[in-house]
Design a protein around this motif. Structure first.
Motif, short mmCIF file in Angstrom:
data_model
loop_
_atom_site.label_atom_id
_atom_site.label_comp_id
_atom_site.label_asym_id
_atom_site.label_seq_id
_atom_site.Cartn_x
_atom_site.Cartn_y
_atom_site.Cartn_z
N ASN A 1 0.85 -1.18 0.00
CA ASN A 1 0.00 0.00 0.00
C ASN A 1 0.89 1.24 0.00
N LEU A 2 0.99 1.91 -1.14
CA LEU A 2 1.87 3.08 -1.26
C LEU A 2 1.34 4.27 -0.47
N LEU A 3 0.08 4.22 -0.07
CA LEU A 3 -0.51 5.32 0.70
C LEU A 3 -0.03 5.32 2.15
N THR A 4 0.34 4.15 2.64
CA THR A 4 0.68 4.02 4.06
C THR A 4 1.82 4.93 4.48
N TYR B 1 3.55 10.95 9.82
CA TYR B 1 3.64 12.41 9.78
C TYR B 1 5.09 12.91 9.80
N GLU B 2 5.89 12.42 10.73
CA GLU B 2 7.26 12.91 10.88
C GLU B 2 8.09 12.65 9.63
N LYS B 3 7.97 11.46 9.06
CA LYS B 3 8.77 11.14 7.89
C LYS B 3 8.30 11.89 6.64
N THR B 4 7.00 12.12 6.56
CA THR B 4 6.48 12.84 5.40
C THR B 4 6.94 14.29 5.39
N ILE B 5 6.97 14.93 6.56
CA ILE B 5 7.38 16.34 6.60
C ILE B 5 8.89 16.50 6.75
N TRP B 6 9.63 15.40 6.68
CA TRP B 6 11.09 15.49 6.70
C TRP B 6 11.58 16.41 5.60
N GLN B 7 10.87 16.41 4.46
CA GLN B 7 11.22 17.29 3.34
C GLN B 7 10.69 18.70 3.52
N PRO C 1 -4.52 5.85 5.66
CA PRO C 1 -4.35 4.51 6.24
C PRO C 1 -3.79 4.58 7.66
N ASN C 2 -4.06 3.57 8.44
CA ASN C 2 -3.40 3.43 9.73
C ASN C 2 -1.97 2.95 9.49
N ASN C 3 -1.03 3.54 10.21
CA ASN C 3 0.37 3.16 10.05
C ASN C 3 0.92 2.77 11.42
N PRO C 4 0.95 1.48 11.73
CA PRO C 4 1.40 1.04 13.06
C PRO C 4 2.86 1.35 13.35
N ASN C 5 3.64 1.62 12.29
CA ASN C 5 5.06 1.91 12.48
C ASN C 5 5.36 3.39 12.64
N ALA C 6 4.35 4.21 12.48
CA ALA C 6 4.57 5.66 12.58
C ALA C 6 4.59 6.11 14.04
N LYS C 7 5.54 6.95 14.37
CA LYS C 7 5.56 7.54 15.72
C LYS C 7 4.37 8.47 15.89
N ILE D 1 -12.96 13.87 18.80
CA ILE D 1 -12.61 12.46 18.62
C ILE D 1 -11.09 12.26 18.54
N VAL D 2 -10.34 13.31 18.82
CA VAL D 2 -8.88 13.19 18.82
C VAL D 2 -8.46 12.17 19.87
N GLY D 3 -7.71 11.17 19.44
CA GLY D 3 -7.27 10.13 20.36
C GLY D 3 -8.31 9.08 20.68
N HIS D 4 -9.52 9.21 20.14
CA HIS D 4 -10.58 8.23 20.43
C HIS D 4 -10.29 6.93 19.69
N LYS D 5 -10.57 5.80 20.32
CA LYS D 5 -10.25 4.50 19.71
C LYS D 5 -11.07 4.24 18.44
N ASP D 6 -12.22 4.91 18.29
CA ASP D 6 -13.06 4.72 17.11
C ASP D 6 -12.92 5.87 16.10
N LYS D 7 -11.86 6.64 16.22
CA LYS D 7 -11.65 7.80 15.36
C LYS D 7 -11.63 7.41 13.88
N THR D 8 -10.92 6.35 13.54
CA THR D 8 -10.82 5.92 12.14
C THR D 8 -12.20 5.60 11.57
N ALA D 9 -13.01 4.88 12.33
CA ALA D 9 -14.34 4.50 11.87
C ALA D 9 -15.22 5.73 11.68
N ILE D 10 -15.18 6.63 12.65
CA ILE D 10 -16.01 7.84 12.58
C ILE D 10 -15.63 8.68 11.37
#
Length: 535
Positions: free
Chosen positions: A120-123, A128-134, A154-160, A355-364
């Motif tokens: 998934n190239l969108l992931t 955030y941190e790596k994307t704004i490195w540039q 997408p959800n990115n489990p490896n992103a800080k 909904i910031v930080g809410h566990k159902d944020k992605t669904a909402i």
């Protein structure tokens, strides 16, 4: 008659204005497009993965009206697939604009960037941190790429830090220079970066802060524009600066003959043509020879102008792309009711402050971006509030994209009620029933077991197998401490929802008769649509 004449006059004025919004010599533009398009097609015979001789040629040719053979784009897609597979899905360790550029090109030819050789190239763009490195450039192109196909983040489990569209918008606004534009570094605006930032922000003009920043940037560009209609970057006048400004105008719907951007009788389009080497391509600077990078960018800028003038979707709004397939490659279930439709994103980036930080944020966010569920206010979702039976009928009917059906079966649901058609629709398809033969109780709350029953009925409409034998039902529910309190009529539905991960089975209790929250309902519907391959 007066109202009709007034409406006719209004429409006449509107269409007269629209025809002049992008007033230019169409014959000249069309002839140049044809010539340069053919030049690119012959020069870039096998587009590669790269910023020159690659994605920009694919983008321009795909978004033009030229008759380019499908195999030209298919061959590019196969090269991308091999490249992604060979590099293990990592296009670059630091420059995430590589992902953005390829995503834009793939979307323009109707290919799905969420599934390229299983990657998934969108992931990458959700880190955030790596994307704004540039810097601001990373945020700009992440937004353009995500919005090109109305993709979910997408959800990115490896992103800080898990990125959101709002974070990228905020980053861009935060980097606005003191003179009103944007630059890769420093406090003096650069026309190229300013133009690209405006392109990224064009879809968010309903945001007051974005709107204000946009006006400042346009004033900045007006001041930067030269007497010949062009722009200089790093003290050198070049065609690419005019390209990015022109594309920004097209994305924002600003006429090229806007008085702010006509200097000494010259527009940015006039300046762009001054770099044209007739019969070939475009030059990077005056006095130079034809340059492929300049030609690719000038070509897609003219494509953007032509599309906008003809009332088509903009260059970077690819909802009309041929062979479009952004559904993550999943096919619908065989048993799906023909009336059930997958809902597309219509409001990309929609979120709520609470909904910031809410566990159902992605669904909402996923449901809200598709117009399936609304907040209680513009910026507030109230995730922990309860949901009425009428509200539930509404989101379930919207979530399945069902055609509306009117029904007078319930005495307490009248034609004057905002939910009348939705209740009628959900009832007609067997998703809901009344609390009695003639009453629906639209303002009553939904319990967890009632929600499970209705979601299960909806899942069946979507083609999911909802049947479970008695032993499987017992085994599924016996893991919960309070399973004996579950009503007989809801046991099979609750078991199905837990088995399919529509409900969270990591909890200790079912709490079947408690009112379900708005967030829980969003989560249940989202999970069901995912399982039914409709999300």
């Amino acid at each position: 008659m007066k109202k009709f004449i007034g409406l006719l006059l209004s429409l006449t004025i509107l269409f007269s204005f629209s025809s002049e919004v992008f007033a230019f010599d169409t014959d000249h533009v069309n002839a140049t497009l044809e010539s340069v398009g053919n030049y690119l097609y012959e020069t870039v015979k096998e587009p590669i993965i790269g910023s020159i001789g690659g994605e920009w040629s694919v983008l321009g040719l795909a978004r033009s009206d030229m008759d380019i053979p499908d195999e030209y784009f298919e061959n590019y897609y196969q090269r991308v697939t091999k490249y992604v597979k060979d590099c293990g899905g990592v296009l670059h360790n630091k420059k995430y604009t590589e992902n953005s550029r390829v995503i834009v090109a793939l979307t323009s030819i109707g290919k799905n960037p969420a599934d390229i050789a299983g990657y998934n190239l969108l992931t990458a763009l959700s880190d955030y941190e790596k994307t704004i490195w540039q810097g601001v450039n990373g945020a700009i192109w992440a937004l353009i790429a995500l919005d090109s196909g109305h993709y979910d983040m997408p959800n990115n489990p490896n992103a800080k830090i898990q990125a959101t569209r709002e974070m990228y918008i905020h980053h861009i606004l935060e980097k606005q220079t003191s003179d009103g534009g944007w630059a890769l570094s420093g406090e003096m605006a650069n026309p190229d970066v300013t133009g690209m930032a405006l392109q990224a922000l064009s879809k968010y003009q309903d945001n007051d802060k974005v709107k204000s920043a946009t006006e400042k940037a346009l004033n900045c560009l007006s001041k930067m524009q030269k007497e010949n209609g062009g722009f200089s970057s790093y003290e050198t006048e070049n065609c690419e600066s005019s390209v990015q400004v022109l594309v920004a105008f097209c994305e924002l719907g600003i006429p090229i003959d806007d008085t702010r951007f006509v200097k000494n009788g010259k527009s940015v389009l006039d300046n762009l043509f001054s770099f044209y080497d007739n019969g070939k391509g475009f030059k990077h600077i005056h006095g130079d020879s034809t340059n492929l990078m300049a030609t690719e960018q000038c070509f897609y800028a003219l494509v953007a102008l032509k599309r906008t003038s003809e009332g088509k979707t903009s260059l970077y709004d690819m909802s009309d792309a041929k062979r479009l397939n952004v559904s993550s490659g999943a096919t619908e279930l065989a048993g799906k009711n023909a009336d059930v439709k997958k809902m597309n994103v219509i409001n990309p980036g929609k979120t709520f402050a609470d909904i910031v930080g809410h566990k159902d944020k992605t669904a909402i966010e996923a449901l809200a971006s598709r117009g399936i569920i609304n907040g209680k206010t513009e910026n507030g979702f109230e995730p922990n509030s309860t949901m009425t039976r009428a509200e539930f009928a509404t989101i379930i009917a919207r979530g399945l994209g069902l055609p509306q059906k009117r029904s007078n079966v319930f005495q307490d649901v009248t034609e004057n009620d905002w939910f009348y058609n939705y209740v009628g629709t959900a009832y007609a398809y067997g998703i809901i029933k009344g609390v009695s033969e003639n009453e629906f109780n639209p303002n009553g709350t939904i319990t967890r077991e009632e929600a499970a029953v209705m979601v299960t009925r909806a899942a069946s409409l979507c083609g999911m197998d909802t049947e479970m034998d008695a032993l499987s039902i017992r085994d599924s529910l016996a893991q919960f401490f309070d399973y004996v309190k579950v009503s007989d009529w809801s046991q099979s539905s609750l078991a199905f929802c837990y088995n399919e991960k529509i409900l969270d089975d990591s909890v200790m209790d079912i709490k079947s008769k408690e009112a379900v929250t708005r967030a829980e309902i969003a989560s249940m519907l989202y999970n069901m649509l995912l399982s039914a391959k409709l999300m």
